[in-house]
Design a protein around this motif. Structure first.
Motif, PDB file in Angstrom:
ATOM      1  N   PHE A 203      15.212  43.386   1.296  1.00 16.28           N
ATOM      2  CA  PHE A 203      14.609  42.121   1.702  1.00 16.28           C
ATOM      3  C   PHE A 203      13.158  42.008   1.246  1.00 16.28           C
ATOM      4  O   PHE A 203      12.627  40.898   1.159  1.00 16.28           O
ATOM      5  CB  PHE A 203      14.717  41.948   3.216  1.00 16.28           C
ATOM      6  CG  PHE A 203      16.106  41.586   3.664  1.00 16.28           C
ATOM      7  CD1 PHE A 203      16.609  40.325   3.426  1.00 16.28           C
ATOM      8  CD2 PHE A 203      16.910  42.514   4.304  1.00 16.28           C
ATOM      9  CE1 PHE A 203      17.896  39.979   3.826  1.00 16.28           C
ATOM     10  CE2 PHE A 203      18.196  42.185   4.707  1.00 16.28           C
ATOM     11  CZ  PHE A 203      18.693  40.911   4.467  1.00 16.28           C
TER      12      PHE A 203
ATOM     13  N   THR B 214      13.554  40.232  -1.984  1.00 13.65           N
ATOM     14  CA  THR B 214      14.181  38.915  -1.984  1.00 13.65           C
ATOM     15  C   THR B 214      13.506  37.946  -1.030  1.00 13.65           C
ATOM     16  O   THR B 214      14.052  36.896  -0.736  1.00 13.65           O
ATOM     17  CB  THR B 214      15.663  39.042  -1.582  1.00 13.65           C
ATOM     18  OG1 THR B 214      15.746  39.632  -0.274  1.00 13.65           O
ATOM     19  CG2 THR B 214      16.437  39.903  -2.562  1.00 13.65           C
TER      20      THR B 214
ATOM     21  N   ASN C 294      11.524  35.000   0.522  1.00 14.05           N
ATOM     22  CA  ASN C 294      11.205  33.660   0.056  1.00 14.05           C
ATOM     23  C   ASN C 294       9.834  33.260   0.556  1.00 14.05           C
ATOM     24  O   ASN C 294       9.464  33.541   1.690  1.00 14.05           O
ATOM     25  CB  ASN C 294      12.247  32.662   0.563  1.00 14.05           C
ATOM     26  CG  ASN C 294      13.614  32.933  -0.017  1.00 14.05           C
ATOM     27  OD1 ASN C 294      13.737  33.337  -1.153  1.00 14.05           O
ATOM     28  ND2 ASN C 294      14.648  32.724   0.780  1.00 14.05           N
TER      29      ASN C 294
ATOM     30  N   GLU D  42      15.991  34.372   4.589  1.00 19.40           N
ATOM     31  CA  GLU D  42      17.069  35.001   5.342  1.00 19.40           C
ATOM     32  C   GLU D  42      16.469  35.808   6.496  1.00 19.40           C
ATOM     33  O   GLU D  42      15.353  36.332   6.391  1.00 19.40           O
ATOM     34  CB  GLU D  42      17.892  35.922   4.436  1.00 19.40           C
ATOM     35  CG  GLU D  42      18.707  35.176   3.398  1.00 19.40           C
ATOM     36  CD  GLU D  42      19.659  36.090   2.644  1.00 19.40           C
ATOM     37  OE1 GLU D  42      19.914  37.215   3.120  1.00 19.40           O
ATOM     38  OE2 GLU D  42      20.154  35.673   1.583  1.00 19.40           O
ATOM     39  N   ASN D  43      17.219  35.892   7.564  1.00 19.55           N
ATOM     40  CA  ASN D  43      16.739  36.594   8.755  1.00 19.55           C
ATOM     41  C   ASN D  43      16.968  38.095   8.578  1.00 19.55           C
ATOM     42  O   ASN D  43      18.003  38.642   8.967  1.00 19.55           O
ATOM     43  CB  ASN D  43      17.459  36.073   9.996  1.00 19.55           C
ATOM     44  CG  ASN D  43      16.799  36.512  11.285  1.00 19.55           C
ATOM     45  OD1 ASN D  43      16.390  37.658  11.413  1.00 19.55           O
ATOM     46  ND2 ASN D  43      16.677  35.612  12.236  1.00 19.55           N
ATOM     47  N   ASP D  44      15.991  38.767   7.959  1.00 21.93           N
ATOM     48  CA  ASP D  44      16.124  40.197   7.696  1.00 21.93           C
ATOM     49  C   ASP D  44      16.167  41.015   8.980  1.00 21.93           C
ATOM     50  O   ASP D  44      16.749  42.106   9.020  1.00 21.93           O
ATOM     51  CB  ASP D  44      15.001  40.689   6.785  1.00 21.93           C
ATOM     52  CG  ASP D  44      13.608  40.309   7.287  1.00 21.93           C
ATOM     53  OD1 ASP D  44      13.517  39.648   8.342  1.00 21.93           O
ATOM     54  OD2 ASP D  44      12.625  40.653   6.613  1.00 21.93           O
TER      55      ASP D  44
ATOM     56  N   ALA E 185      19.795  41.022  10.241  1.00 21.01           N
ATOM     57  CA  ALA E 185      20.578  41.894   9.357  1.00 21.01           C
ATOM     58  C   ALA E 185      20.322  43.357   9.673  1.00 21.01           C
ATOM     59  O   ALA E 185      21.250  44.179   9.696  1.00 21.01           O
ATOM     60  CB  ALA E 185      20.236  41.598   7.899  1.00 21.01           C
TER      61      ALA E 185
ATOM     62  N   GLY F  54      21.938  38.239   7.408  1.00 27.74           N
ATOM     63  CA  GLY F  54      20.687  37.591   7.034  1.00 27.74           C
ATOM     64  C   GLY F  54      20.859  36.092   6.891  1.00 27.74           C
ATOM     65  O   GLY F  54      20.023  35.300   7.347  1.00 27.74           O
ATOM     66  N   ARG F  55      21.971  35.674   6.283  1.00 27.03           N
ATOM     67  CA  ARG F  55      22.244  34.249   6.112  1.00 27.03           C
ATOM     68  C   ARG F  55      22.675  33.598   7.425  1.00 27.03           C
ATOM     69  O   ARG F  55      22.344  32.444   7.695  1.00 27.03           O
ATOM     70  CB  ARG F  55      23.316  34.053   5.042  1.00 27.03           C
ATOM     71  CG  ARG F  55      22.842  34.460   3.658  1.00 27.03           C
ATOM     72  CD  ARG F  55      23.851  34.114   2.592  1.00 27.03           C
ATOM     73  NE  ARG F  55      23.348  34.449   1.264  1.00 27.03           N
ATOM     74  CZ  ARG F  55      23.996  34.195   0.136  1.00 27.03           C
ATOM     75  NH1 ARG F  55      25.188  33.606   0.181  1.00 27.03           N
ATOM     76  NH2 ARG F  55      23.464  34.533  -1.025  1.00 27.03           N
TER      77      ARG F  55
ATOM     78  N   ARG G 106      19.570  32.903   9.235  1.00 24.55           N
ATOM     79  CA  ARG G 106      18.849  31.746   8.688  1.00 24.55           C
ATOM     80  C   ARG G 106      19.431  30.447   9.252  1.00 24.55           C
ATOM     81  O   ARG G 106      18.689  29.522   9.578  1.00 24.55           O
ATOM     82  CB  ARG G 106      18.921  31.759   7.166  1.00 24.55           C
ATOM     83  CG  ARG G 106      18.220  30.568   6.514  1.00 24.55           C
ATOM     84  CD  ARG G 106      18.015  30.785   5.039  1.00 24.55           C
ATOM     85  NE  ARG G 106      19.273  30.967   4.328  1.00 24.55           N
ATOM     86  CZ  ARG G 106      19.340  31.315   3.043  1.00 24.55           C
ATOM     87  NH1 ARG G 106      18.226  31.543   2.356  1.00 24.55           N
ATOM     88  NH2 ARG G 106      20.514  31.459   2.454  1.00 24.55           N
ATOM     89  N   ARG G 107      20.748  30.385   9.364  1.00 27.80           N
ATOM     90  CA  ARG G 107      21.360  29.195   9.960  1.00 27.80           C
ATOM     91  C   ARG G 107      20.974  29.059  11.430  1.00 27.80           C
ATOM     92  O   ARG G 107      20.730  27.955  11.922  1.00 27.80           O
ATOM     93  CB  ARG G 107      22.884  29.271   9.821  1.00 27.80           C
ATOM     94  CG  ARG G 107      23.368  29.114   8.383  1.00 27.80           C
ATOM     95  CD  ARG G 107      24.869  28.951   8.314  1.00 27.80           C
ATOM     96  NE  ARG G 107      25.313  28.756   6.944  1.00 27.80           N
ATOM     97  CZ  ARG G 107      26.561  28.487   6.596  1.00 27.80           C
ATOM     98  NH1 ARG G 107      27.496  28.384   7.541  1.00 27.80           N
ATOM     99  NH2 ARG G 107      26.886  28.321   5.324  1.00 27.80           N
TER     100      ARG G 107
END
Length: 238
Positions: free
Chosen positions: A61, A64, A66, A73-75, A78, A113-114, A117-118
């Motif tokens: 992460f 990656t 952002n 993404e919510n590292d 995860a 992680g995704r 994010r949602r």
């Protein structure tokens, strides 16, 4: 298979706490994958799994992340979910922490992680509305009400991500029969997949640094991590 519910509860409490720490409380980097996973491993009596998962996800992460207005993404989710699942899977097997378990946990749960994010997007509207109401209360001189409204804005993060982390911990127990049913060749493949994952994560982290020689650093980092992990695995099998 016997579920240890205290471990499931501890996983949820820690997952909820670091979710709060990530968004609204303290922000002392406890929610970074390396710290969140290692502490999760310590809470669930499996520091090796927590540390191994945390190191890999921290590198992954880190490369990656952002920047700007895009929601990353919510590292944290995860990390807590994967490390909790790895620790409970280890407890269910009763055979100790292994690279095969780490690889399987990462493959099954890194997609959190995704999912996180949602979840962040769903909670954004609610917290923004409460923030506006709290600001109005503060401007009107009602500081107690404003503080209470701010606290209510934190609780959904704790409940949602704590519950998701508990589910991951619970899932670890149910994955154990699947792991036991795998052929030995597949289990060995999962063990040797760990150096590959670590090298890819190191390469992603180096590439994401945007340094002038990032590709060279990525290759060197991947090679160094691969050699180190292979050496450790060979030592364990002597």
């Amino acid at each position: 298979m016997s579920v240890v519910w205290t471990q499931v509860a501890l996983a949820g409490l820690w997952g909820g706490f670091v979710a709060l720490e990530r968004k609204a409380f303290l922000q002392a980097m406890l929610s970074r994958p390396l710290v969140a996973s290692t502490v999760m491993g310590a809470l669930l009596n499996d520091v090796p799994s927590g540390l191994a998962v945390g190191l890999l996800l921290e590198l992954f992460f880190l490369g990656t992340a952002n920047l700007g207005a895009a929601l990353p993404e919510n590292d944290t989710l995860a990390a807590t979910g994967t490390s909790a699942a790895a620790a409970t899977l280890t407890a269910a097997t009763g055979a100790g922490s292994t690279p095969a378990i780490w690889s399987l946990a990462v493959l099954l749960f890194i997609g959190l992680g995704r999912v996180g994010r949602r979840g962040d997007r769903l909670l954004e509207g609610y917290t923004a509305r409460l923030a506006r109401v709290a600001l109005s209360s503060a401007e009107a001189g009602n500081l107690t009400r404003a503080m209470r409204q701010n606290l209510w804005g934190m609780w959904p993060h704790f409940v949602l991500y704590g519950a998701l982390t508990s589910l991951c911990a619970l899932a670890g127990y149910f994955v154990e029969p699947l792991l036991e049913a795998l052929p030995p060749a597949v289990v060995r493949g999962l063990a040797w997949a760990w150096p590959a994952m670590a090298s890819v994560a190191a390469a992603i982290a180096a590439q994401g640094s945007h340094a002038r020689r990032a590709p060279l650093y990525a290759a060197l980092g991947a090679a160094a991590v691969t050699v180190a992990v292979v050496f450790v695995l060979l030592q364990e099998h002597r």
